[in-house]
Design a protein around this motif. Structure first.
Motif, short mmCIF file in Angstrom:
data_model
loop_
_atom_site.label_atom_id
_atom_site.label_comp_id
_atom_site.label_asym_id
_atom_site.label_seq_id
_atom_site.Cartn_x
_atom_site.Cartn_y
_atom_site.Cartn_z
N GLN A 56 0.84 -1.19 0.00
CA GLN A 56 0.00 0.00 0.00
C GLN A 56 0.89 1.25 0.00
O GLN A 56 1.85 1.33 0.76
N TRP A 57 0.55 2.22 -0.85
CA TRP A 57 1.36 3.41 -1.06
C TRP A 57 0.53 4.68 -0.94
O TRP A 57 -0.67 4.66 -1.14
N ASP A 58 1.20 5.79 -0.66
CA ASP A 58 0.63 7.13 -0.72
C ASP A 58 1.47 7.93 -1.70
O ASP A 58 2.71 7.87 -1.65
N ALA A 59 0.82 8.68 -2.59
CA ALA A 59 1.54 9.58 -3.49
C ALA A 59 1.77 10.90 -2.76
O ALA A 59 0.86 11.45 -2.14
N LEU A 60 2.99 11.40 -2.82
CA LEU A 60 3.34 12.66 -2.19
C LEU A 60 3.23 13.78 -3.22
O LEU A 60 2.70 13.58 -4.30
N ASP A 61 3.75 14.95 -2.91
CA ASP A 61 3.70 16.07 -3.84
C ASP A 61 4.89 16.04 -4.79
O ASP A 61 6.01 15.73 -4.38
N PRO A 62 4.67 16.42 -6.06
CA PRO A 62 5.80 16.56 -6.98
C PRO A 62 6.67 17.74 -6.56
O PRO A 62 6.24 18.59 -5.76
N ASN A 63 7.86 17.81 -7.09
CA ASN A 63 8.78 18.90 -6.80
C ASN A 63 8.14 20.23 -7.21
O ASN A 63 7.73 20.39 -8.37
N ALA A 64 8.08 21.16 -6.29
CA ALA A 64 7.42 22.45 -6.55
C ALA A 64 8.15 23.29 -7.59
O ALA A 64 7.59 24.26 -8.10
N LYS A 65 9.37 22.94 -7.92
CA LYS A 65 10.14 23.70 -8.91
C LYS A 65 9.81 23.29 -10.35
O LYS A 65 10.25 23.94 -11.28
N VAL A 66 9.04 22.24 -10.50
CA VAL A 66 8.74 21.73 -11.84
C VAL A 66 7.73 22.64 -12.54
O VAL A 66 6.70 22.98 -11.97
N VAL A 67 8.07 23.01 -13.77
CA VAL A 67 7.15 23.76 -14.64
C VAL A 67 7.18 23.07 -16.00
O VAL A 67 8.25 22.92 -16.60
N VAL A 68 6.02 22.61 -16.45
CA VAL A 68 5.93 21.91 -17.73
C VAL A 68 4.79 22.49 -18.55
O VAL A 68 3.81 22.99 -18.01
N PRO A 69 4.90 22.41 -19.89
CA PRO A 69 3.81 22.91 -20.73
C PRO A 69 2.56 22.04 -20.59
O PRO A 69 2.64 20.87 -20.22
N ASN A 101 5.48 24.38 -28.19
CA ASN A 101 6.32 25.34 -27.49
C ASN A 101 7.75 25.15 -27.95
O ASN A 101 8.06 24.22 -28.69
N LEU A 102 8.64 26.00 -27.51
CA LEU A 102 10.04 25.94 -27.94
C LEU A 102 10.90 25.04 -27.06
O LEU A 102 12.05 24.80 -27.39
N VAL A 103 10.34 24.54 -25.96
CA VAL A 103 11.15 23.82 -24.99
C VAL A 103 11.03 22.31 -25.09
O VAL A 103 12.02 21.60 -25.17
N MET A 104 9.80 21.78 -25.06
CA MET A 104 9.63 20.33 -25.04
C MET A 104 8.32 19.92 -25.68
O MET A 104 7.31 20.58 -25.51
N GLY A 105 8.36 18.82 -26.41
CA GLY A 105 7.17 18.29 -27.05
C GLY A 105 6.44 17.28 -26.20
O GLY A 105 5.26 17.02 -26.40
N LYS A 106 7.16 16.68 -25.26
CA LYS A 106 6.58 15.73 -24.32
C LYS A 106 7.36 15.84 -23.03
O LYS A 106 8.45 16.43 -23.00
N TRP A 107 6.82 15.30 -21.95
CA TRP A 107 7.52 15.39 -20.67
C TRP A 107 7.07 14.28 -19.74
O TRP A 107 6.08 13.61 -19.99
N ASN A 108 7.83 14.09 -18.66
CA ASN A 108 7.40 13.23 -17.57
C ASN A 108 7.87 13.86 -16.27
O ASN A 108 8.90 14.53 -16.23
#
Length: 126
Positions: A56-69, A101-108
């Motif tokens: 059994q798992w809990d998902a935490l918060d992603p890194n607050a510094k992440v900005v993605v299109p 956008n000019l930065v990324m076409g896909k992300w994870n």
């Protein structure tokens, strides 16, 4: 002297602004994908994994510094492959097609997870 006073006022205003920010309020816009929606996709994936009845798992918060299109298709999620070298388990939230956008076409984005305490252990905690 006036410059110091203005700097101090700006610093206080900046700190107040940052203090009001949270994952809960970081929602998607036409240009960027919000961390709230990314975390929710990780939580959906974890709920499906927990329903399998193993660990059994809990998902935490992603890194607050992440900005993605903004993603133009529904997000997907999977366990982050160990081959990527992460030392702890995490969920990879995947966007296969972002808005042009000019930065990324896909992300994870990796979302950390933590194991829930065993049910029998939870009752023995102080």
């Amino acid at each position: 002297m006036l410059r110091s006073i203005l700097f101090t006022i700006e610093l206080v205003a900046c700190v107040a602004c940052l203090a009001s920010w949270s994952i809960e309020t970081d929602r998607s816009t036409p240009e960027k994908h919000g961390l709230f929606e990314i975390r929710e996709e990780a939580r959906r994936f974890i709920a499906q994994e927990n329903a399998k009845g193993q660990q059994q798992w809990d998902a935490l918060d992603p890194n607050a510094k992440v900005v993605v299109p903004r993603c133009t298709v529904p997000l997907r999620a999977q366990w982050t492959p160990t081959s990527l070298g992460r030392s702890k388990p995490s969920v990879m939230v995947i966007c296969p097609a972002a808005v042009p956008n000019l930065v990324m076409g896909k992300w994870n984005v990796d979302v950390p997870v933590k194991r829930k305490p065993d049910r029998e252990d939870a009752g023995n905690r102080p």
